[in-house]
Design a protein around this motif. Structure first.
Motif, short mmCIF file in Angstrom:
data_model
loop_
_atom_site.label_atom_id
_atom_site.label_comp_id
_atom_site.label_asym_id
_atom_site.label_seq_id
_atom_site.Cartn_x
_atom_site.Cartn_y
_atom_site.Cartn_z
N UNK A 55 0.84 -1.19 0.00
CA UNK A 55 0.00 0.00 0.00
C UNK A 55 0.88 1.24 0.00
N UNK A 56 0.47 2.23 -0.77
CA UNK A 56 1.21 3.48 -0.86
C UNK A 56 0.36 4.65 -0.39
N UNK A 57 1.03 5.66 0.13
CA UNK A 57 0.37 6.90 0.55
C UNK A 57 1.19 8.07 0.06
N UNK A 58 0.49 9.16 -0.26
CA UNK A 58 1.16 10.34 -0.77
C UNK A 58 0.63 11.61 -0.12
N UNK A 59 1.52 12.58 0.01
CA UNK A 59 1.07 13.90 0.40
C UNK A 59 0.24 14.48 -0.74
N UNK A 60 -0.75 15.29 -0.39
CA UNK A 60 -1.61 15.87 -1.42
C UNK A 60 -0.82 16.67 -2.44
N UNK A 61 0.23 17.29 -1.99
CA UNK A 61 1.01 18.17 -2.87
C UNK A 61 1.76 17.42 -3.97
N UNK A 62 1.91 16.11 -3.83
CA UNK A 62 2.68 15.36 -4.83
C UNK A 62 1.85 14.30 -5.54
N UNK A 63 0.61 14.14 -5.14
CA UNK A 63 -0.24 13.13 -5.78
C UNK A 63 -0.36 13.39 -7.28
N UNK A 64 -0.20 12.33 -8.04
CA UNK A 64 -0.27 12.44 -9.49
C UNK A 64 1.05 12.81 -10.14
N UNK A 65 2.03 13.21 -9.34
CA UNK A 65 3.34 13.60 -9.89
C UNK A 65 4.45 12.65 -9.41
N UNK A 66 4.35 12.19 -8.19
CA UNK A 66 5.38 11.33 -7.61
C UNK A 66 4.85 9.91 -7.48
N UNK A 67 5.75 8.96 -7.64
CA UNK A 67 5.39 7.55 -7.47
C UNK A 67 6.45 6.85 -6.63
N UNK A 68 6.01 6.21 -5.56
CA UNK A 68 6.93 5.43 -4.74
C UNK A 68 6.79 3.96 -5.11
N UNK A 69 7.91 3.28 -5.16
CA UNK A 69 7.89 1.86 -5.51
C UNK A 69 9.08 1.19 -4.85
N UNK A 70 9.08 -0.11 -4.91
CA UNK A 70 10.22 -0.81 -4.31
C UNK A 70 10.62 -2.01 -5.16
N UNK A 71 11.90 -2.32 -5.10
CA UNK A 71 12.45 -3.49 -5.78
C UNK A 71 12.96 -4.42 -4.69
N UNK A 72 12.20 -5.45 -4.42
CA UNK A 72 12.55 -6.34 -3.32
C UNK A 72 13.89 -7.04 -3.53
N UNK A 73 14.18 -7.36 -4.76
CA UNK A 73 15.44 -8.05 -5.06
C UNK A 73 16.66 -7.18 -4.79
N UNK A 74 16.48 -5.88 -4.97
CA UNK A 74 17.58 -4.93 -4.75
C UNK A 74 17.51 -4.27 -3.39
N UNK A 75 16.49 -4.61 -2.59
CA UNK A 75 16.32 -4.00 -1.28
C UNK A 75 16.35 -2.47 -1.37
N UNK A 76 15.63 -1.96 -2.33
CA UNK A 76 15.67 -0.53 -2.63
C UNK A 76 14.26 0.00 -2.84
N UNK A 77 14.04 1.20 -2.33
CA UNK A 77 12.79 1.92 -2.55
C UNK A 77 13.11 3.13 -3.41
N UNK A 78 12.23 3.40 -4.36
CA UNK A 78 12.43 4.51 -5.29
C UNK A 78 11.34 5.56 -5.12
N UNK A 79 11.69 6.78 -5.46
CA UNK A 79 10.71 7.85 -5.55
C UNK A 79 10.89 8.51 -6.92
N UNK A 80 9.97 8.20 -7.82
CA UNK A 80 9.99 8.82 -9.14
C UNK A 80 9.26 10.14 -9.04
N UNK A 81 9.95 11.20 -9.39
CA UNK A 81 9.37 12.54 -9.27
C UNK A 81 9.27 13.16 -10.65
N UNK A 82 8.05 13.39 -11.09
CA UNK A 82 7.81 14.00 -12.40
C UNK A 82 7.15 15.36 -12.21
N UNK A 83 7.17 16.14 -13.28
CA UNK A 83 6.55 17.47 -13.26
C UNK A 83 7.00 18.26 -12.05
N UNK A 84 8.28 18.28 -11.83
CA UNK A 84 8.81 18.94 -10.63
C UNK A 84 8.57 20.44 -10.67
#
Length: 122
Positions: A55-84
């Motif tokens: 489950x993901x949650x976002x601040x209202x100010x970034x909804x629709x622009x930022x995406x959080x995801x994770x790669x379990x194999x790499x033990x890494x979480x990403x934050x893709x930030x668009x339309x900065x």
């Protein structure tokens, strides 16, 4: 527990960046991993979080622009930030939370990574 945040930089308004938060050991031990940011003169605020359930949650100010995801194999979480936007300029931090219980008491163990600076020029 160590968290290594990276990916910050200087970008023009409308551009994109992807932040990475690499965790030491298995990512499955964390109940929540989140991205926070702190602009000069402001308090640190939650930007986005991802739970162990996915489950993901976002601040209202970034909804629709930022995406959080994770790669379990790499033990890494990403934050893709668009339309900065210039107002996205801040130091971004990742935080991992491990929830433990002792009897009826619930504890949250928080682990912070170092910050990575994101600067958005107008």
């Amino acid at each position: 527990v160590q968290l290594q945040a990276s990916g910050g930089g200087l970008v023009q308004a409308g551009g994109s960046l992807r932040l990475s938060c690499a965790t030491s050991g298995s990512i499955f031990r964390f109940d929540v991993i989140g991205w926070y940011r702190q602009a000069p003169g402001s308090q640190r605020e939650l930007v986005a979080g991802i739970r162990s359930t996915g489950r993901t949650d976002y601040a209202d100010s970034v909804k629709g622009r930022f995406t959080i995801s994770r790669d379990n194999a790499k033990n890494t979480v990403y934050l893709q930030m668009n339309s900065l936007k210039p107002e996205d300029t801040a130091v971004y931090y990742c935080k991992a939370v491990v929830v433990t219980h002792k009897g009826w008491t619930r504890y949250e163990n928080n682990y912070w990574g170092q910050g990575t600076l994101v600067t958005v020029s107008s």
